[in-house]
Design a protein around this motif. Structure first.
Motif, PDB file in Angstrom:
ATOM      1  N   SER A   1       0.682  -1.262  -0.054  1.00 34.13           N
ATOM      2  CA  SER A   1       0.006   0.085  -0.147  1.00 34.13           C
ATOM      3  C   SER A   1       0.868   1.310   0.172  1.00 34.13           C
ATOM      4  O   SER A   1       0.582   2.364  -0.563  1.00 34.13           O
ATOM      5  CB  SER A   1      -1.160  -0.106   1.140  1.00 34.13           C
ATOM      6  N   ASP A   2       1.858   1.194   0.706  1.00 32.86           N
ATOM      7  CA  ASP A   2       2.932   2.366   0.729  1.00 32.86           C
ATOM      8  C   ASP A   2       3.611   2.485  -0.817  1.00 32.86           C
ATOM      9  O   ASP A   2       3.714   3.831  -1.088  1.00 32.86           O
ATOM     10  CB  ASP A   2       4.113   2.235   1.906  1.00 32.86           C
ATOM     11  N   LEU A   3       3.923   1.500  -1.196  1.00 34.00           N
ATOM     12  CA  LEU A   3       4.183   1.397  -2.713  1.00 34.00           C
ATOM     13  C   LEU A   3       3.227   2.169  -3.656  1.00 34.00           C
ATOM     14  O   LEU A   3       3.485   3.048  -4.401  1.00 34.00           O
ATOM     15  CB  LEU A   3       4.847   0.260  -3.423  1.00 34.00           C
TER      16      LEU A   3
ATOM     17  N   LEU B   1       3.818  12.502  -4.110  1.00 34.90           N
ATOM     18  CA  LEU B   1       4.206  12.937  -2.709  1.00 34.90           C
ATOM     19  C   LEU B   1       3.224  13.531  -2.052  1.00 34.90           C
ATOM     20  O   LEU B   1       2.225  14.045  -2.603  1.00 34.90           O
ATOM     21  CB  LEU B   1       5.492  13.922  -2.585  1.00 34.90           C
ATOM     22  N   ARG B   2       3.414  13.624  -0.709  1.00 36.00           N
ATOM     23  CA  ARG B   2       2.107  14.271  -0.016  1.00 36.00           C
ATOM     24  C   ARG B   2       2.098  15.948  -0.061  1.00 36.00           C
ATOM     25  O   ARG B   2       1.153  16.300   0.108  1.00 36.00           O
ATOM     26  CB  ARG B   2       2.378  14.058   1.818  1.00 36.00           C
ATOM     27  N   SER B   3       3.339  16.449  -0.463  1.00 38.92           N
ATOM     28  CA  SER B   3       3.443  17.720  -0.561  1.00 38.92           C
ATOM     29  C   SER B   3       3.143  18.630  -1.624  1.00 38.92           C
ATOM     30  O   SER B   3       3.114  19.733  -1.961  1.00 38.92           O
ATOM     31  CB  SER B   3       4.838  17.859  -0.293  1.00 38.92           C
TER      32      SER B   3
ATOM     33  N   MET C   1      -1.245   9.695  -1.190  1.00 38.08           N
ATOM     34  CA  MET C   1      -0.751   8.847   0.217  1.00 38.08           C
ATOM     35  C   MET C   1      -1.776   7.764   0.490  1.00 38.08           C
ATOM     36  O   MET C   1      -3.053   7.827  -0.169  1.00 38.08           O
ATOM     37  CB  MET C   1      -0.779   9.794   1.446  1.00 38.08           C
ATOM     38  N   ASP C   2      -1.473   6.942   1.191  1.00 33.15           N
ATOM     39  CA  ASP C   2      -2.578   5.653   1.543  1.00 33.15           C
ATOM     40  C   ASP C   2      -3.010   6.014   2.713  1.00 33.15           C
ATOM     41  O   ASP C   2      -2.611   6.871   3.585  1.00 33.15           O
ATOM     42  CB  ASP C   2      -1.768   4.381   1.424  1.00 33.15           C
ATOM     43  N   VAL C   3      -4.321   5.755   3.113  1.00 30.89           N
ATOM     44  CA  VAL C   3      -5.135   6.036   4.194  1.00 30.89           C
ATOM     45  C   VAL C   3      -4.786   4.837   5.128  1.00 30.89           C
ATOM     46  O   VAL C   3      -5.651   3.692   5.080  1.00 30.89           O
ATOM     47  CB  VAL C   3      -6.649   6.047   3.861  1.00 30.89           C
ATOM     48  N   SER C   4      -4.103   4.986   6.002  1.00 29.78           N
ATOM     49  CA  SER C   4      -3.771   3.701   6.843  1.00 29.78           C
ATOM     50  C   SER C   4      -4.226   4.019   8.430  1.00 29.78           C
ATOM     51  O   SER C   4      -4.555   3.248   9.252  1.00 29.78           O
ATOM     52  CB  SER C   4      -2.309   3.449   7.146  1.00 29.78           C
ATOM     53  N   ASP C   5      -4.133   5.389   8.668  1.00 29.28           N
ATOM     54  CA  ASP C   5      -4.487   5.965  10.255  1.00 29.28           C
ATOM     55  C   ASP C   5      -6.022   6.481  10.213  1.00 29.28           C
ATOM     56  O   ASP C   5      -6.516   6.983  11.229  1.00 29.28           O
ATOM     57  CB  ASP C   5      -3.593   6.695  10.863  1.00 29.28           C
TER      58      ASP C   5
HETATM   59 MG   LIG Z   1       1.648   5.042   4.188  1.00 24.44          MG
END
Ligand SMILES: [Mg+2]
Length: 315
Positions: free
Chosen positions: A71-73, A143-145, A203-207
């Protein structure tokens, strides 16, 4: 417990032979990467932190340990390539469970064409699976930015199912789609590659969406205007958690993407062609706050995840 060599052989026998200059069995693997840039990430999946052996089968553990890394990839828009696995197991861990864990991991690895190239075993009181995965980038990484005010905000799949599944497992419910989402998340790798052609940030939604959206807004220095009614929820999540509960839920492993207005149509068409479900849930704004609207178009008090973000942002 069999010796380490036998454990390794048993584990590796479930994976296809990696096509690399040197695979498992030597002191290091040797890779011959292409000229594309490489993404690397690592994530541990630990008994009694991320799962219990009472509620997860060994195959579930193997699947999930790899899925959270993939998921991070996906979030970067990368194509999975190679991974290594550090496995800690209790001395009395049954060999057939080890095989099941390997099969759960190998099935997902095959689906995403990522090759196991090495790893190691240790004994420990709890089961823990630490993977380091790599992926190659055909384009610039997501990226997130990178988001800008005015960009549309999209999320893939549905939200809150894994949280509902976690609650169900705690109540002794062991079947159903929410439980499956908790045990067997499906990383959005194909969508990540599509998004890398259109999105300005991802980004992925993990939290939980609220918290992860907070990270994206912070990194991109933007605010957000979002409509609760647009959040993609399964009927079960809508009934059990509602939109605010889904916002706070963790472990969705969906992708959160910002797309510039000029590319929205093309992005949606590409997703539709590939059968990837995405939902436009709002826009990013120049004002650095959160505007969350309910069905009547009124601002609603922030969900718990939003409070968490505010707490972090003010520190
Ligand atoms: Mg992540």
């Amino acid at each position: 417990m069999p010796g380490e060599f036998e454990l390794i052989q048993r584990f590796l026998s479930h994976f296809p032979r990696a096509r690399v200059p040197v695979g498992p069995g030597d002191d290091c693997a040797v890779l011959a990467p292409s000229r594309e840039a490489t993404c690397v990430t690592t994530d541990a999946t630990v008994e009694d932190v991320h799962f219990t052996r009472a509620t997860f089968s060994a195959a579930d553990i193997g699947h999930k340990a790899l899925a959270v890394n993939l998921s991070d990839l996906a979030a970067m828009g990368a194509t999975p390539r190679w991974f290594v696995c550090a496995l800690a197991l209790p001395r009395d861990y049954p060999p057939r469970e080890l095989s099941a864990l390997a099969r759960g991991m190998a099935t997902l690895a095959r689906a995403h064409r990522i090759a196991l190239v090495g790893g190691n075993f240790t004994s420990a009181r709890e089961v823990s699976v630490t993977l380091t995965v790599t992926g190659s980038l055909a384009r610039a990484p997501l990226l997130r930015s990178g988001a800008r005010p005015g960009d549309a905000l999209y999320v893939s799949g549905t939200l809150g199912d894994a949280r509902l599944g976690f609650q169900q497992l705690q109540r002794g419910v062991t079947r159903g789609s929410a439980v499956r989402r908790q045990r067997r998340p499906e990383p959005r790798v194909a969508l990540g590659r599509i998004a890398s052609r259109f999105a300005s940030a991802g980004m992925d939604v993990s939290d939980g969406l609220a918290q992860d959206l907070g990270h994206l807004c912070e990194a991109s220095r933007v605010g957000v205007r979002m409509e609760l009614e647009r959040l993609p929820l399964s009927p079960a999540v809508r009934a059990a958690l509602g939109p605010e509960g889904a916002l706070a839920g963790g472990e969705d492993y969906e992708l959160l993407l910002a797309v510039p207005p000029s590319r929205e149509r093309a992005f949606e068409r590409a997703c539709a062609r590939a059968g990837e479900r995405v939902t436009r849930i709002g826009e990013l704004t120049r004002e650095r706050g959160w505007v969350v609207l309910n069905a009547a178009g009124r601002c609603v008090p922030p969900a718990p995840g939003f409070d968490h973000f505010r707490g972090r942002a003010s520190r």
